[in-house]
Design a protein around this motif. Sequence first.
Motif, PDB file in Angstrom:
ATOM      1  N   SER A  60       5.816  -9.859   0.694  1.00 57.90           N
ATOM      2  CA  SER A  60       6.466  -9.763   2.003  1.00 57.90           C
ATOM      3  C   SER A  60       7.359 -10.980   2.190  1.00 57.90           C
ATOM      4  O   SER A  60       7.427 -11.848   1.341  1.00 57.90           O
ATOM      5  CB  SER A  60       5.429  -9.675   3.119  1.00 57.90           C
ATOM      6  OG  SER A  60       4.758 -10.905   3.239  1.00 57.90           O
ATOM      7  N   LYS A  61       8.018 -11.019   3.344  1.00 61.99           N
ATOM      8  CA  LYS A  61       9.065 -12.039   3.526  1.00 61.99           C
ATOM      9  C   LYS A  61       8.508 -13.454   3.568  1.00 61.99           C
ATOM     10  O   LYS A  61       9.170 -14.379   3.138  1.00 61.99           O
ATOM     11  CB  LYS A  61       9.831 -11.753   4.825  1.00 61.99           C
ATOM     12  CG  LYS A  61      11.020 -10.808   4.611  1.00 61.99           C
ATOM     13  CD  LYS A  61      11.891 -10.743   5.827  1.00 61.99           C
ATOM     14  CE  LYS A  61      11.162  -9.901   6.876  1.00 61.99           C
ATOM     15  NZ  LYS A  61      12.039  -9.496   7.978  1.00 61.99           N
ATOM     16  N   SER A  62       7.345 -13.644   4.162  1.00 61.84           N
ATOM     17  CA  SER A  62       6.846 -15.023   4.247  1.00 61.84           C
ATOM     18  C   SER A  62       5.395 -15.072   3.765  1.00 61.84           C
ATOM     19  O   SER A  62       4.687 -14.072   3.753  1.00 61.84           O
ATOM     20  CB  SER A  62       6.926 -15.524   5.686  1.00 61.84           C
ATOM     21  OG  SER A  62       5.908 -14.905   6.443  1.00 61.84           O
ATOM     22  N   ASN A  63       4.984 -16.281   3.396  1.00 55.83           N
ATOM     23  CA  ASN A  63       3.605 -16.432   2.913  1.00 55.83           C
ATOM     24  C   ASN A  63       2.605 -16.053   3.984  1.00 55.83           C
ATOM     25  O   ASN A  63       1.563 -15.472   3.712  1.00 55.83           O
ATOM     26  CB  ASN A  63       3.345 -17.890   2.498  1.00 55.83           C
ATOM     27  CG  ASN A  63       4.105 -18.241   1.247  1.00 55.83           C
ATOM     28  OD1 ASN A  63       4.526 -17.345   0.523  1.00 55.83           O
ATOM     29  ND2 ASN A  63       4.290 -19.524   1.000  1.00 55.83           N
ATOM     30  N   LEU A  64       2.937 -16.374   5.215  1.00 57.02           N
ATOM     31  CA  LEU A  64       2.027 -16.080   6.325  1.00 57.02           C
ATOM     32  C   LEU A  64       1.750 -14.585   6.397  1.00 57.02           C
ATOM     33  O   LEU A  64       0.595 -14.150   6.521  1.00 57.02           O
ATOM     34  CB  LEU A  64       2.688 -16.553   7.625  1.00 57.02           C
ATOM     35  CG  LEU A  64       1.937 -16.180   8.892  1.00 57.02           C
ATOM     36  CD1 LEU A  64       0.622 -16.920   8.927  1.00 57.02           C
ATOM     37  CD2 LEU A  64       2.767 -16.521  10.108  1.00 57.02           C
ATOM     38  N   PHE A  87      -4.331  -9.842  -5.644  1.00 59.67           N
ATOM     39  CA  PHE A  87      -5.738 -10.146  -5.363  1.00 59.67           C
ATOM     40  C   PHE A  87      -6.624  -8.997  -5.847  1.00 59.67           C
ATOM     41  O   PHE A  87      -6.154  -7.883  -6.079  1.00 59.67           O
ATOM     42  CB  PHE A  87      -5.973 -10.446  -3.872  1.00 59.67           C
ATOM     43  CG  PHE A  87      -5.728  -9.297  -2.930  1.00 59.67           C
ATOM     44  CD1 PHE A  87      -4.460  -9.090  -2.391  1.00 59.67           C
ATOM     45  CD2 PHE A  87      -6.742  -8.444  -2.548  1.00 59.67           C
ATOM     46  CE1 PHE A  87      -4.227  -8.048  -1.507  1.00 59.67           C
ATOM     47  CE2 PHE A  87      -6.515  -7.404  -1.665  1.00 59.67           C
ATOM     48  CZ  PHE A  87      -5.254  -7.205  -1.145  1.00 59.67           C
ATOM     49  N   ASN A  88      -7.901  -9.299  -6.004  1.00 62.90           N
ATOM     50  CA  ASN A  88      -8.865  -8.310  -6.490  1.00 62.90           C
ATOM     51  C   ASN A  88      -9.610  -7.663  -5.343  1.00 62.90           C
ATOM     52  O   ASN A  88      -9.864  -8.295  -4.322  1.00 62.90           O
ATOM     53  CB  ASN A  88      -9.907  -8.985  -7.391  1.00 62.90           C
ATOM     54  CG  ASN A  88      -9.302  -9.407  -8.704  1.00 62.90           C
ATOM     55  OD1 ASN A  88      -8.249  -8.943  -9.073  1.00 62.90           O
ATOM     56  ND2 ASN A  88      -9.979 -10.304  -9.385  1.00 62.90           N
ATOM     57  N   ASN A 125      -5.786 -10.518   4.113  1.00 63.68           N
ATOM     58  CA  ASN A 125      -7.022 -10.605   4.903  1.00 63.68           C
ATOM     59  C   ASN A 125      -7.365  -9.286   5.547  1.00 63.68           C
ATOM     60  O   ASN A 125      -8.520  -8.875   5.599  1.00 63.68           O
ATOM     61  CB  ASN A 125      -6.871 -11.681   5.986  1.00 63.68           C
ATOM     62  CG  ASN A 125      -7.173 -13.053   5.418  1.00 63.68           C
ATOM     63  OD1 ASN A 125      -7.968 -13.176   4.502  1.00 63.68           O
ATOM     64  ND2 ASN A 125      -6.529 -14.061   5.972  1.00 63.68           N
ATOM     65  N   THR A 126      -6.335  -8.594   6.048  1.00 64.86           N
ATOM     66  CA  THR A 126      -6.606  -7.311   6.709  1.00 64.86           C
ATOM     67  C   THR A 126      -7.201  -6.320   5.728  1.00 64.86           C
ATOM     68  O   THR A 126      -8.191  -5.655   6.015  1.00 64.86           O
ATOM     69  CB  THR A 126      -5.304  -6.714   7.264  1.00 64.86           C
ATOM     70  OG1 THR A 126      -4.591  -7.718   7.949  1.00 64.86           O
ATOM     71  CG2 THR A 126      -5.594  -5.555   8.176  1.00 64.86           C
TER      72      THR A 126
END
Lengths: 270, 234, 229
Positions: free
Chosen positions: C193-197, C152-153, C204-205
């Motif tokens: 990371s391990k999952s998309n979530l 992401f940018n 977002n953070t």
Amino acid sequence: MEAFQKIHPLEFYRKFLQRSVRPDGRSLNDIRKTSISTGAITTACGSSFVKIGNTSVICGIRSEVGIPSFENTDQQTNIFVNLELGPICSNIYSSTKPSEQAMSLSSKLNSLVKRLDIPKEDFYFDQEGKVLWYLYVDIYCLDYDGNIMDASILALISSLKNVKLPRGIIENTNEYYKDTEQLRSLQINHYLFPLSFSIIEDFILSDPSNQEEQLSTSNLTITLNENFEICLLSYSGIKPISETILQESFEKLKNRIEYLKSLIDSAQEH
Amino acid sequence: MTNTRNDGRLNNQIRAFESEQSLLNKADGSARFTQNKSSVLAAVYGPIEVKNSRKQKILKSLIEVSFTPSVGNTTYLDKEKELLIKNALESIILTTLHPRTQISIIFQVFSDDGSIISCAINAACLALLDAGIEMQGLIGSVTLCYNHDKSIYLDPTAQEEKECKSLSVIAYGSQSSQIIMNKTEGTLSMDLYFKSLPLSKEACDKVISYIKLAVKNRIMGTISTNTTSTTIES
Amino acid sequence: MENFVDQFVVPGDVIAKIEDLKVRIGHGLLQSKDQIIASKSGILRYSKHHKFYWIENEQKRYIPQVEDMVVGVITEKHAESFKVDIGSSCSALLSAYSFENATKSNKPLLNVGNLVYARVSVANKDMEPEIVCLSVRNKSEGFGQLMAGYLFNCTLGLSHYLLSEDCPILATLGKHIPFEIAVGVNGRVWVNSKSNLHTIIITNTILNSQFIPDDQIENFILKLIESRT
């Protein structure tokens, strides 16, 4: 020497400017030979042809009748100016796309004309003013060698003074007749005296030629009327300009006003 | 006796400024400058590749300006505004740092209540700062109108612009006291013109200090929520 | 010059007069005759590691500088080079030989659309920039293709913040979610990371960290994790 001019045009010019001359022999303040003639286009109600050095501009005015507009302002709404820079004058202009420079100059000429203070009665077709004359001014550049602004402004004011409108008669509220035997001119008591400058490095050149315009970093156009009031001042450029240079430019224009006035007046007499 | 204008301002009072920065996601920089009812949005894209490679300049960046009015299509009047604004901005952007690229500045007028060219130039200055394009200084612009009774109004509204005898748009930079861009129309005596120059310089200085304050508040605001010191790790 | 560090400057501000100063100036600062002048608005920073002064702001457009570490997307594949989009005005050139142990017969298996983490080796205003997937010691050391993950940018200011020492956000995130991250100074961040979530929460953070003060970051992360599980 021609090779030097093509490869290093700025260096070439600098060598001349440092000795306060220009390659065509003029000093920095000299203006090229100017000539104005009017009435060349017989099918137009007013016309003029202006030549400053090699730059030639022809101006024709077409008149049409129309109903008065509903706007109630002091400004002139009856004269519309259009300037065209086509491929005939120079190879940098195309015939299909209107050049941005032409549009910008048209806008400046329109704003000049808007505040010319021609009495409203001059535009009346009939006695009461129920129908008005609208004038469409077309300015075409035939030969572009720099300083199109000065030439256009002189052409504009000369052709407006040259306009001869026929007397109008309205019969039965729908039939308009033009009495071409009786012609009258517009009462334009004002004059417009323009002068353009180009600034190359720190040298200020009056009446720039095409090559000087291309090398310039800034351009200044000023127009005074016969009462020495500023009618148009346009400065844009890469470097800023100081007040003293502006004042000097006005002085240079003042010296030229007499000559320009005699040119415009003598063109009307013929 | 002070002659107040229609909206209650004094002759040399400018309308209050409002601005927003970084409104657009895609643009490299954007800002909206509002002076009461005159509001212009400026978006900056650059330095990017030149779209029309014929216009590419070898030693400098090409500055392209596009001006869209709030109502109607672009006419020759807007083209003139574009050229004026382009020349004013070209004098403060350091174009030699990005040769063979293009910097596009796009304006959209939200509402036009007079002094729209000045509003646009001020919005462009904020947008250029937002985009991080190198400049030699800041630019501020103001419009003056000269009335028939020889009074001078700073920052006229559209109504005042229609009724005045002559109108002048002027831009000064933060680096020197010389004029960057000026266009006057209408009849104006030379004395009045030169007398009004210090007035316009002072007004432009006020615009420039507002721009400085607006950018400072924005940058200091975001950085302070992160950390106080930043060092680059290897 | 020191008294201007961490101060807000605007274009045209004179930062220092060069008399006997020996300083390295980075982007945003220019030398004009005998003065150092700011050409961008932002905060003047001093990098202790690279020992140079630069101006930090929130711009989005990246201007390539030598020794910058960037994340790029491959846009064209040629016989012996790749064209990589690093967010600058011109695409960067990545030679197929600037990878560890690359030879004519052992070229890297990269295709259009792959992500690479590289170092800018040539960057000046007149030429297109060049990047290499090698460290200064000619070893790969983390440079090269980035597999899987999400790109992401962000603004340049945020990417510099993420690269700073003991960045609190990354440390706080690491306590709750395991992940790998590659930050390019060209405003691009790659997260895996391990999952998309988890990837979504991390993205977002990081993006919201510009607007949330440090002490509330932890709560923000916990809220996001709870709302989904």
